[in-house]
Design an enzyme around this catalytic site. Sequence first.
Site, PDB file in Angstrom:
ATOM      1  N   ILE A  23       0.890  -1.437   0.057  1.00  0.00           N
ATOM      2  CA  ILE A  23      -0.009  -0.118   0.096  1.00  0.00           C
ATOM      3  C   ILE A  23       0.861   1.332  -0.247  1.00  0.00           C
ATOM      4  CG2 ILE A  23      -1.711   1.314   1.263  1.00  0.00           C
ATOM      5  CD1 ILE A  23      -2.920  -1.088   2.330  1.00  0.00           C
ATOM      6  N   ALA A  24       1.876   1.579   0.992  1.00  0.00           N
ATOM      7  CA  ALA A  24       2.646   2.484   1.095  1.00  0.00           C
ATOM      8  C   ALA A  24       4.228   2.098   1.584  1.00  0.00           C
ATOM      9  CB  ALA A  24       1.956   3.593   1.737  1.00  0.00           C
ATOM     10  N   GLY A  27      10.314   5.894   5.316  1.00  0.00           N
ATOM     11  CA  GLY A  27      11.638   5.642   5.592  1.00  0.00           C
ATOM     12  C   GLY A  27      11.696   4.685   6.934  1.00  0.00           C
ATOM     13  N   SER A  29       9.257   1.913   7.597  1.00  0.00           N
ATOM     14  CA  SER A  29       8.404   1.047   7.325  1.00  0.00           C
ATOM     15  C   SER A  29       7.753   0.800   6.065  1.00  0.00           C
ATOM     16  CB  SER A  29       7.229   0.951   8.545  1.00  0.00           C
ATOM     17  OG  SER A  29       6.660   2.019   8.537  1.00  0.00           O
ATOM     18  N   VAL A  31       3.613  -0.744   4.503  1.00  0.00           N
ATOM     19  CA  VAL A  31       2.526  -0.930   4.862  1.00  0.00           C
ATOM     20  C   VAL A  31       1.897  -1.870   3.656  1.00  0.00           C
ATOM     21  CG1 VAL A  31       0.036  -0.369   5.591  1.00  0.00           C
ATOM     22  CG2 VAL A  31       2.032   1.159   6.178  1.00  0.00           C
ATOM     23  N   ASP A 140       4.119  12.370  15.956  1.00  0.00           N
ATOM     24  CA  ASP A 140       4.416  12.592  14.599  1.00  0.00           C
ATOM     25  C   ASP A 140       2.859  12.862  13.844  1.00  0.00           C
ATOM     26  OD1 ASP A 140       5.817  12.680  11.886  1.00  0.00           O
ATOM     27  OD2 ASP A 140       5.781  10.938  11.503  1.00  0.00           O
TER      28      ASP A 140
END
Length: 404
Positions: A23-24, A27, A29, A31, A140
């Site tokens: 999916i994405a 820097g 990890s 997903v 974050d």
Amino acid sequence: MRPPADTLLGSTLEGRYRIDAPIARGGMSAVYLGVDLRLGRSVAIKVMDARYSGDPQFLRRFEFEARAVAGLKHPGLVAVYDQGIDDGIAFLVMELVEGGSLRELLRERGPMPPHAVTAVADPVLGGLGTAHAAGLVHRDVKPENVLISEVGEVKVADFGLVRAVAEAGVTSASVILGTAAYLSPEQVEAGDADARSDVYSMGVMLFELLTGRTPFRGDTPLALAYQRLSYDVPAPGDVVDGVPEEFDEIVLRATEREPGDRYADGFDMRRALLAAADDLELPPFTVPAPRRSAERETMARLRGAHPGAVPPPAPVPDHTRVQSRPGMTPGTGAPVAPVPAGAPSQVARPATAATDRRRDDRHVSTVEPDEGGAVRALLWILAVLVLAAAIGAVGWWVGQTYLS
């Protein structure tokens, strides 16, 4: 030259979580869309970068933070189902939010009017407040970490990961952790963070939602981060027209350089936001998921390749069914889509449904008139007129016959 194949695709972690599609990637990890084979449900699987998986400090903090976040219950938080380490792969299993991120929505639509900003910030601040009450800090907060579902749910993701990375032995002490544009001054200066640091980041995010840009500029992430040590975040109303003073005040207080001058936590800031929304009589609003997102594209590809393997998307809510806030005239709270990029934020007052449809007819369902009923009424009128004319003609004929 082709990129290297992702060796995780098709693999199963701990004999339970199958990794189906990316999916994405960031820097720290990546997903993936996955399936919990034991429960038969789709999940999001976050896999940490290999450089962290071999660090004992990181793994201890990663497990602790995952357990803590899994214990939180709030509709504004992405649920954490499980965490583990399989053959050196550290992973987190989370609720799959079908839709997209707030960042993707901002790219599509640009700045938002105040009532849409409220609809985004209310659940986010509620989720943050729940975590703050449990002693957890996000560190974050940014649009990339806010997810919007197909049915308009807004949820915060990625709690605890920054702290776990901060304590990893592989992280240099000189590295500023977090996203430069949203960091609080104390995070930049000393690496410290508490609930008020998340409040600062939320203030920056509200500024961006209202204006379409972040408050500071810098040639490098480090230069950008250090801007907030010397400069205050300006009022959004100084950048675009139409922002209510109440929203200016919320952003200015949330982004005070001294932590003690800010809202105490997410709940405190949420109370101020909802009080302003009530004072301005802002209409409720269902936040639309972005039309194009990495998650949508992944799900579409997977459904095309394996029909029936992935459930269809959830139905989109009917945006014409709007509940009024206390003190509002029922029916005046029709939703308005965020304004296009570059346009000024709208004055926060209830608008008519006609105005809303002119702004964006893509997300507002119009109610069609009952054309069938009008036709039936017309036919009845014609029938009555014909009958009356016939009776009149017969009467005239009879009269003429007898008179003659």
